[in-house]
Design an enzyme around this catalytic site. Structure first.
Site, PDB file in Angstrom:
ATOM      1  N   ARG A  63       0.830  -1.216   0.000  1.00 27.63           N
ATOM      2  CA  ARG A  63       0.000   0.000   0.000  1.00 27.63           C
ATOM      3  C   ARG A  63       0.863   1.264   0.000  1.00 27.63           C
ATOM      4  O   ARG A  63       0.525   2.262  -0.651  1.00 27.63           O
ATOM      5  CB  ARG A  63      -0.926  -0.019   1.217  1.00 27.63           C
ATOM      6  CG  ARG A  63      -1.941   1.115   1.278  1.00 27.63           C
ATOM      7  CD  ARG A  63      -2.959   0.835   2.377  1.00 27.63           C
ATOM      8  NE  ARG A  63      -3.991   1.857   2.440  1.00 27.63           N
ATOM      9  CZ  ARG A  63      -3.984   2.884   3.307  1.00 27.63           C
ATOM     10  NH1 ARG A  63      -2.975   2.993   4.164  1.00 27.63           N
ATOM     11  NH2 ARG A  63      -4.969   3.770   3.325  1.00 27.63           N
ATOM     12  N   HIS A  67       0.490   4.270  -2.659  1.00 39.97           N
ATOM     13  CA  HIS A  67       0.227   5.646  -2.233  1.00 39.97           C
ATOM     14  C   HIS A  67       1.386   6.578  -2.585  1.00 39.97           C
ATOM     15  O   HIS A  67       1.172   7.783  -2.749  1.00 39.97           O
ATOM     16  CB  HIS A  67      -0.068   5.682  -0.739  1.00 39.97           C
ATOM     17  CG  HIS A  67      -1.456   5.247  -0.406  1.00 39.97           C
ATOM     18  ND1 HIS A  67      -2.152   5.694   0.700  1.00 39.97           N
ATOM     19  CD2 HIS A  67      -2.306   4.409  -1.043  1.00 39.97           C
ATOM     20  CE1 HIS A  67      -3.361   5.138   0.730  1.00 39.97           C
ATOM     21  NE2 HIS A  67      -3.467   4.347  -0.316  1.00 39.97           N
ATOM     22  N   ASN A  95      -3.723   8.608   4.401  1.00 39.83           N
ATOM     23  CA  ASN A  95      -2.596   7.991   5.103  1.00 39.83           C
ATOM     24  C   ASN A  95      -2.659   8.110   6.621  1.00 39.83           C
ATOM     25  O   ASN A  95      -2.085   7.276   7.329  1.00 39.83           O
ATOM     26  CB  ASN A  95      -1.282   8.625   4.619  1.00 39.83           C
ATOM     27  CG  ASN A  95      -1.018   8.394   3.143  1.00 39.83           C
ATOM     28  OD1 ASN A  95      -1.360   7.353   2.598  1.00 39.83           O
ATOM     29  ND2 ASN A  95      -0.428   9.382   2.479  1.00 39.83           N
ATOM     30  N   HIS A 194      -6.009  -5.891  -2.749  1.00 43.97           N
ATOM     31  CA  HIS A 194      -6.849  -5.974  -1.554  1.00 43.97           C
ATOM     32  C   HIS A 194      -7.167  -7.422  -1.178  1.00 43.97           C
ATOM     33  O   HIS A 194      -7.982  -7.661  -0.294  1.00 43.97           O
ATOM     34  CB  HIS A 194      -8.137  -5.173  -1.751  1.00 43.97           C
ATOM     35  CG  HIS A 194      -7.943  -3.700  -1.605  1.00 43.97           C
ATOM     36  ND1 HIS A 194      -8.965  -2.788  -1.779  1.00 43.97           N
ATOM     37  CD2 HIS A 194      -6.836  -2.965  -1.310  1.00 43.97           C
ATOM     38  CE1 HIS A 194      -8.501  -1.559  -1.594  1.00 43.97           C
ATOM     39  NE2 HIS A 194      -7.211  -1.645  -1.315  1.00 43.97           N
TER      40      HIS A 194
END
Length: 321
Positions: A63, A67, A95, A194
Site C-alpha cells: 500500500r 500511495h 494515510n 486488496h
C-alpha cells in the site's frame, strides 16, 4: 537461522568493491547490478523478517508503494516526515492513522547502507519491498525496474487529491487511473492487491450500513465490530479478504461476485458496470490475474520517476539530505 544467512550475505557483500550509481537516466532491471549486487538479498531478508513477525506488514508495504506512486510519481515522498518548510503526505487523509511500515523501510535502508552506502534510493527500496511482499505472501514475482531517485519535498494536499478514496465510484476510479496512464484493466488488477491487508471501520462503515449491493450476512458480520455511529470504533480493523487475508490469491474477486467487497470502491468493480467481466475473468483464472497484476505494477512503477540528476539519494528515508 534465517537471520544468520541474512547477516552472512550482508557481510559477504561488504567485501565486494562497489562503484557509484549509474548516470543512466532511465529505469532498468539491472540498474544496481554492479553498484549494489547484494541489494535484492538484503531487502528480502528484512521484508521476510518483518512479515514473519506480522503477516499484515506485506499488505502495508504494498500500500505504501501504491500511495507513493499516485502522488507526484514513485519518488519516495510518502516516506518524508513533516518539516518547517513542508507538510508531508503522512498526515493526509488517505494515510493518517493507516499508512504503516515506515519503520520496516528504515530497517531496509539501514541494511542497504551497510552494503552499499549512498547508492540506492528510498524510492527503489520501497519498489523492491512491495514486490517482495507480494511474492512472500504467495503471489507472483517479477523483475523490478530501478533507477529512481528521491524527492526533496512532499505535499499533503497532493496526497489528499491524488489517492482515490474508498467512497469513489467506478467512473471516478477509472478516471483517476487513466490520468496516470493506467488502464481500466490495470485498475481492476491493482485493486486485487486488496486480497491482503485490512481496512478501518471508518472506511467501510457507510458500505455495510447504508448500501444494498452487499451480502446481508457479510454486512452483519462486519457490523459486529464496526459500530454505526461515527467516532465509535473508527479504527477497528477488518480483513479486506475474509477468507485468506494474508495470502495473495484471487479470492478478492470471488468475494466481489458474492457481494462481499468490504469497501464501497471494491464492490464498484462488480456492480453491473464495465469491469464486471474483468472481475469474472480473474475470479475464474488466477494466472490471468497474476499476469495482469505484474504488468500493472510495472506500469505504476513507471509513473513520473526522478532519474539522472533529479532528486537525490537520501541517507535517511524520513528526511532530505
Amino acid at each position: 537461522m534465517a537471520s544468520f544467512w541474512c547477516s552472512l550475505m550482508i557481510s559477504v557483500a561488504l567485501l565486494v568493491l562497489l562503484t557509484s550509481g549509474s548516470a543512466n537516466a532511465t529505469l532498468s532491471t539491472n540498474f544496481y547490478s554492479t553498484s549494489c549486487p547484494k541489494l535484492f538479498d538484503t531487502v528480502k531478508c528484512t521484508v521476510e523478517s518483518a512479515i514473519s513477525k506480522e503477516a499484515r506488514m506485506g499488505a502495508s508495504l504494498l500500500r505504501l508503494f501504491f500511495h507513493d506512486c499516485f502522488v507526484n510519481g514513485c519518488d519516495g515522498s510518502i516516506l518524508l516526515d513533516d518539516t518547517s518548510s513542508f507538510t508531508g503526505e503522512k498526515s493526509a487523509n488517505p494515510n493518517r492513522n493507516s499508512a504503516r511500515g515506515f519503520e520496516v523501510i528504515d530497517k531496509i535502508k539501514s541494511a542497504v547502507e551497510q552494503v552499499c552506502p549512498g547508492v540506492v534510493s528510498c524510492a527503489d527500496i520501497l519498489t523492491i519491498a512491495a514486490r517482495d511482499s507480494v511474492q512472500i505472501l504467495g503471489g507472483p514475482s517479477w523483475d523490478v525496474k530501478l533507477g529512481r531517485r528521491d524527492a526533496r519535498t512532499a505535499s499533503r494536499s497532493a496526497a489528499n487529491n491524488g489517492i482515490p478514496p474508498p467512497t469513489s465510484n467506478l467512473n471516478q476510479l477509472i478516471s483517476r487511473f487513466n490520468a496516470l496512464g493506467l488502464s481500466t484493466k490495470d485498475l481492476v488488477a491493482l485493486s486485487g492487491g486488496h486480497t491482503i491487508g485490512q481496512a478501518r471501520c471508518t472506511n467501510f462503515r457507510a458500505h455495510i450500513y447504508k448500501e444494498t449491493n452487499i451480502e446481508s450476512s457479510f454486512a452483519r458480520t462486519r457490523q459486529s465490530s464496526c459500530p454505526r455511529s461515527t467516532g465509535s470504533g473508527d479504527n477497528n480493523l477488518a480483513p479486506l479478504d475474509l477468507l485468506t487475508p494474508t495470502s495473495f490469491d484471487n479470492h478478492y474477486f470471488k468475494n466481489l461476485i458474492e457481494k462481499k467487497g468490504l469497501l464501497h470502491s471494491d464492490q464498484q468493480l462488480f456492480n453491473g458496470g464495465s469491469t464486471d467481466s474483468i472481475v469474472r475473468g480473474y475470479s475464474a483464472n488466477p494466472s490471468s490475474f497474476y499476469s495482469d497484476f505484474v504488468t500493472a505494477m510495472i506500469k505504476m512503477g513507471d509513473i513520473s520517476p526522478l532519474t539522472g540528476s533529479k532528486g537525490e539519494i537520501r541517507k535517511n528515508c524520513r528526511r532530505v539530505n
